[in-house]
Design an enzyme around this catalytic site. Sequence first.
Site, PDB file in Angstrom:
ATOM      1  N   ASP A  49       0.736  -0.620  -5.025  1.00 51.22           N
ATOM      2  CA  ASP A  49      -0.647  -0.177  -5.259  1.00 51.22           C
ATOM      3  C   ASP A  49      -0.870   1.172  -4.571  1.00 51.22           C
ATOM      4  OD1 ASP A  49      -3.320   0.149  -5.703  1.00 51.22           O
ATOM      5  OD2 ASP A  49      -3.960  -1.719  -4.730  1.00 51.22           O
ATOM      6  N   GLU A  80       0.229  -0.209  -9.635  1.00 51.43           N
ATOM      7  CA  GLU A  80      -1.235  -0.346  -9.641  1.00 51.43           C
ATOM      8  C   GLU A  80      -1.922   0.979  -9.313  1.00 51.43           C
ATOM      9  OE1 GLU A  80      -2.800  -3.888  -7.909  1.00 51.43           O
ATOM     10  OE2 GLU A  80      -4.771  -3.034  -7.524  1.00 51.43           O
ATOM     11  N   LYS A 100       0.870  -1.182   0.000  1.00 46.02           N
ATOM     12  CA  LYS A 100       0.000   0.000   0.000  1.00 46.02           C
ATOM     13  C   LYS A 100       0.905   1.231   0.000  1.00 46.02           C
ATOM     14  CE  LYS A 100      -3.339  -2.187  -0.677  1.00 46.02           C
ATOM     15  NZ  LYS A 100      -4.225  -1.944  -1.809  1.00 46.02           N
ATOM     16  N   ASP A 151      -7.272  -0.824 -11.300  1.00 47.17           N
ATOM     17  CA  ASP A 151      -8.221  -1.398 -10.335  1.00 47.17           C
ATOM     18  C   ASP A 151      -9.449  -0.491 -10.195  1.00 47.17           C
ATOM     19  OD1 ASP A 151      -9.591  -2.404  -8.168  1.00 47.17           O
ATOM     20  OD2 ASP A 151      -7.884  -2.540  -6.823  1.00 47.17           O
ATOM     21  N   LYS A 193     -12.813  -7.040  -8.850  1.00 49.58           N
ATOM     22  CA  LYS A 193     -13.396  -7.178  -7.509  1.00 49.58           C
ATOM     23  C   LYS A 193     -14.876  -7.526  -7.687  1.00 49.58           C
ATOM     24  CE  LYS A 193     -10.547  -4.192  -4.611  1.00 49.58           C
ATOM     25  NZ  LYS A 193      -9.364  -3.756  -5.365  1.00 49.58           N
TER      26      LYS A 193
HETATM   27 MG    MG Z   1      -5.855  -2.252  -5.857  1.00 48.30          MG
END
Ligand code: MG
Length: 367
Positions: A193, A218, A165, A241, A265
């Site tokens: 990401d 990402e 992250k 994403d 997702k």
């Molecule tokens: Mg992501």
Amino acid sequence: MKITRIAAYQVDLPLHEGSYKWSGGKSVEVFDSTIVRVDTDTGLSGYGEVCPLGPFYLPAYAAGVRAGIRELAPHLLGSDPRQLARLNRQMDAALKGHPYVKSGIDMACWDILGIATGQPICALLGGRYGDDFVLYRAISQESPEAMTQKVAEYREQGYRRFQLKVGGDPETDIERIRQIADLLGAGDKLIADANTGWLMHEAARVVAAVADVDVYIEQPCNSYAECLSIRRRCSQPFVLDESVDGIAMLLRSHADQAADVVNIKISKLGGLTKAALARDLCVEMGVAMTIEDSWGGDIVTAAIAHLAHSTPTEFLFTATDFNSYVTVSTAVGAPQRANGRMAAANAPGLGIAPRWDALGEPQVDVS
Ligand code: MG
């Protein structure tokens, strides 16, 4: 077969690590998850789950799942839960948008279809590829040293793919990526990401500064246009994403060659039916995927496992085992990670049974 009742239960899912932090100072300590139950006139029931990543990640929030189901459920009573495409059209006609609201109902109806036909959902979604599939571990945003320590610990547990992250201060993010890349071995994969967290000038500096590092980038920026701009000046493999929130954006991103990997997702797309459509399109278009959800517990993890395990292995970049991040189990029979890998259940449907003691009384009950 007819739907006779739709109910929703609220469950708190605390985290083993205490909190989960990502770009822009966003964090969650206890996830608010909704377990959906669909009953039928045959006595068969199916289950689903929706768990937004807090109210500030996607246009979704936990109480909205329950409010949306309260709105939608009366339109679905009497419908055949096994006719998934038809049921999805019905949901879209009754409630415009709000894909996350529909995800748990769609998941529960796939569970019913599987149980009714004696097949695990992965078989109904196209078939099982291999004995198991590869997972990643998300590494909550902390200091570079703390994140490096976490990667070392999870690597000991068998994980070989790590999603850092980032999306914070660019200098610190460069340090995070460099320190952790140094720790990894051959065959490991590293994903940075940013969860929309960098402005374009920040993203441009980070990708230039780590140009010599084997890392996937990402969703660096907020909008699709900003991400596409960074993608065109970035040498690393690129993952989209948050921007890919439906089939239209998936097709557009492919036309623009905007991503090498797309993150599917389940609740972002509106359930297993639409996530499987996106998955099948990605396979046709030659795009690899991360298959997961915004968050969840045992039931979301079971659904991810069926979608991931029915994805051709070379197209499955990675998947998630959310039930190993949280301290509460909501169902028996859910898949469990082993050595950084997981497999979908062989039992019919999702292959789970709710733990009623964890669910309490329904918050929504429409019959
Ligand atoms: Mg992501």
